[in-house]
Write a protein that holds these residues in place. Sequence first.
Motif, mmCIF file in Angstrom:
data_model
loop_
_atom_site.group_PDB
_atom_site.id
_atom_site.type_symbol
_atom_site.label_atom_id
_atom_site.label_comp_id
_atom_site.label_asym_id
_atom_site.label_seq_id
_atom_site.Cartn_x
_atom_site.Cartn_y
_atom_site.Cartn_z
ATOM 1 N N ALA A 13 -7.840 -18.117 -8.832
ATOM 2 C CA ALA A 13 -7.354 -17.003 -8.006
ATOM 3 C C ALA A 13 -6.365 -17.458 -6.943
ATOM 4 C CB ALA A 13 -8.538 -16.288 -7.355
ATOM 5 N N ASP A 14 -6.575 -18.634 -6.378
ATOM 6 C CA ASP A 14 -5.681 -19.132 -5.332
ATOM 7 C C ASP A 14 -4.521 -19.944 -5.887
ATOM 8 O OD1 ASP A 14 -7.210 -17.961 -3.339
ATOM 9 O OD2 ASP A 14 -8.441 -19.743 -3.035
ATOM 10 N N ALA A 15 -4.472 -20.108 -7.186
ATOM 11 C CA ALA A 15 -3.443 -20.936 -7.813
ATOM 12 C C ALA A 15 -2.240 -20.100 -8.234
ATOM 13 C CB ALA A 15 -4.016 -21.652 -9.034
ATOM 14 N N ALA A 16 -1.072 -20.716 -8.171
ATOM 15 C CA ALA A 16 0.099 -20.158 -8.851
ATOM 16 C C ALA A 16 -0.055 -20.473 -10.331
ATOM 17 C CB ALA A 16 1.379 -20.765 -8.299
ATOM 18 N N GLY B 131 0.788 -1.213 0.000
ATOM 19 C CA GLY B 131 0.000 0.000 0.000
ATOM 20 C C GLY B 131 0.825 1.271 0.000
ATOM 21 N N ARG B 132 2.120 1.164 -0.299
ATOM 22 C CA ARG B 132 2.993 2.331 -0.237
ATOM 23 C C ARG B 132 3.024 3.114 -1.545
ATOM 24 N NH1 ARG B 132 8.567 0.156 2.063
ATOM 25 N NH2 ARG B 132 9.087 2.371 1.781
ATOM 26 N N VAL B 133 2.649 2.464 -2.651
ATOM 27 C CA VAL B 133 2.520 3.162 -3.928
ATOM 28 C C VAL B 133 1.252 2.658 -4.598
ATOM 29 C CG1 VAL B 133 5.020 3.398 -4.205
ATOM 30 C CG2 VAL B 133 3.847 1.466 -5.255
ATOM 31 N N ALA B 134 0.780 3.407 -5.573
ATOM 32 C CA ALA B 134 -0.416 2.999 -6.300
ATOM 33 C C ALA B 134 -0.102 1.776 -7.151
ATOM 34 C CB ALA B 134 -0.911 4.147 -7.171
ATOM 35 N N GLY B 135 -1.048 0.858 -7.181
ATOM 36 C CA GLY B 135 -0.858 -0.349 -7.981
ATOM 37 C C GLY B 135 -1.877 -1.411 -7.602
ATOM 38 N N ASN B 136 -2.018 -2.395 -8.479
ATOM 39 C CA ASN B 136 -2.992 -3.445 -8.244
ATOM 40 C C ASN B 136 -2.559 -4.368 -7.115
ATOM 41 O OD1 ASN B 136 -4.444 -2.472 -10.418
ATOM 42 N ND2 ASN B 136 -3.616 -3.949 -11.871
ATOM 43 N N ARG B 137 -3.538 -4.782 -6.287
ATOM 44 C CA ARG B 137 -3.281 -5.812 -5.292
ATOM 45 C C ARG B 137 -3.366 -7.176 -5.962
ATOM 46 N NH1 ARG B 137 -3.205 -4.099 0.108
ATOM 47 N NH2 ARG B 137 -2.591 -1.891 0.045
ATOM 48 N N LEU B 138 -2.488 -8.062 -5.569
ATOM 49 C CA LEU B 138 -2.392 -9.360 -6.220
ATOM 50 C C LEU B 138 -3.366 -10.361 -5.626
ATOM 51 C CD1 LEU B 138 1.477 -9.766 -6.503
ATOM 52 C CD2 LEU B 138 -0.095 -8.694 -8.107
ATOM 53 N N SER B 139 -3.763 -11.328 -6.451
ATOM 54 C CA SER B 139 -4.561 -12.441 -5.963
ATOM 55 C C SER B 139 -3.691 -13.317 -5.070
ATOM 56 C CB SER B 139 -5.091 -13.267 -7.138
ATOM 57 O OG SER B 139 -4.012 -13.864 -7.845
ATOM 58 N N PRO B 140 -4.297 -14.141 -4.218
ATOM 59 C CA PRO B 140 -3.501 -14.992 -3.316
ATOM 60 C C PRO B 140 -2.480 -15.866 -4.049
ATOM 61 C CG PRO B 140 -5.797 -14.988 -2.644
ATOM 62 C CD PRO B 140 -5.749 -14.254 -3.962
ATOM 63 N N GLY B 141 -2.835 -16.349 -5.231
ATOM 64 C CA GLY B 141 -1.927 -17.236 -5.953
ATOM 65 C C GLY B 141 -0.729 -16.568 -6.559
ATOM 66 N N ALA B 142 -0.694 -15.235 -6.545
ATOM 67 C CA ALA B 142 0.385 -14.494 -7.200
ATOM 68 C C ALA B 142 1.441 -14.004 -6.225
ATOM 69 C CB ALA B 142 -0.194 -13.309 -7.956
ATOM 70 N N GLN B 143 1.433 -14.514 -4.982
ATOM 71 C CA GLN B 143 2.296 -13.939 -3.962
ATOM 72 C C GLN B 143 3.387 -14.888 -3.464
ATOM 73 O OE1 GLN B 143 0.217 -11.450 -1.049
ATOM 74 N NE2 GLN B 143 -1.636 -11.593 -2.295
#
Length: 419
Positions: free
Chosen positions: A333-336, A42-54
């Motif tokens: 969404a929850d998948a890599a 949340g420190r810069v503007a940008g899309n939040r990732l789905s759980p599988g992308a983290q």
Amino acid sequence: MRHVLLLLMLCGYSATVWAYPLDGADMTGISRLEGYRLAQQGRVAGNRLSPGAQLATAQVVLNAGGASEALLSMPDPYLGRKLVDLLGADARGYGISLLDLSDPAHPRYAEYQGGQLRNPGSVGKLVVALALFQALADLYPDDTAARERVLRSTMVVADALIRSDHHKVPFWLPEQMRLQKRRLAEGDEANLWSYLDWMLSASSNAAASMVIEQVMLLRRFGRSYPVSRSLQQAYFSQTPKKELSRDLLAALQQPVADNGLDPGQLRQGGFFSHEGKRRVPGTGSICSARELMHYMLLLEQGRLVDRWSSLQLKRLLYMTERRIRYAAAPALADAAVYFKSGSFYKCRDEAGFVCKKYQGNALNLMNSVAIIEYPAGAPRLHYLVAITSNVLKKNSAIDHRELATRIHGLLQSLHGVTR
């Protein structure tokens, strides 16, 4: 850049997606990863990732289970019938391969029209990436540190070969603490790893053309690479076109054969930019669902070039931003998801028909390759999919997304996985 869609003209589109785990900025020098990492905080503007992308870099690993190449010649009839059922009335417009690795001791493969040849579109950039990693391995067969040094330290400056491309790529502007997305321009400088990332994640044709240029230079100058700008320019301006064409085709096609893939089923024939094609003529490009599956299986086995190269390729294909097409299925969404897609469509005059993106009435190609690990980090399902399609007048991006949902549901049913 103004974009004009002309009827009767072949057009290619690749929506924007981003790859590589977000903690990889320090290792690779891919600076936009830092911007995306800060966006998750949340420190810069940008899309939040789905759980599988983290996933972190260390969590992206190779895993082929007990699968062997022999599986691709022994399709499972039951699973094959299920696939055809999922395709429904449009089945004849598809080529599809599915490799289920969820039970490592009992992998299963199925296909429908797996050998049908189509133009790969941007999926051909997988071949360019293979060519680059093969060229590095040929120069430094026992020294992955040297390969990393070349990828991280070689600064590439965009030149006339990028002309012209509408795709936008991300630039991290640390002094302004923001991400900027724009087209590559002549004079843009970034390291080789960043250009590789832009080619695969943003599907930039301009970046792909610069990577092809660097592969040709690697092969020509060997361990003297990187060379001065004057030597680069002399090579491309003073070498006869026929010789440049031979160099290009060898750079792109020899690695395919050297890695046990069939150039008659998977081939990238040249540059992705008009200027690149004008200066260095190539040949046609083709792919089949089965050979794209073969590519991905070799990757998961650690046999594309070698284990180090395969792992880097898988990381580069890991999606860490807005998902599109096949990968956009909510069920994933929850998948890599490790993903590449490509499309070409064209339209002709037809009464009552309005030409729209991904809905050509003369040609409507869409290709998707994906490795799915569900859920990310502790997968109960692990499967590989390769799809080529040419279903006219229908939105192929939406069709691939819906097909992904159905395939995922099939795998869940087969293995009793509900969540």
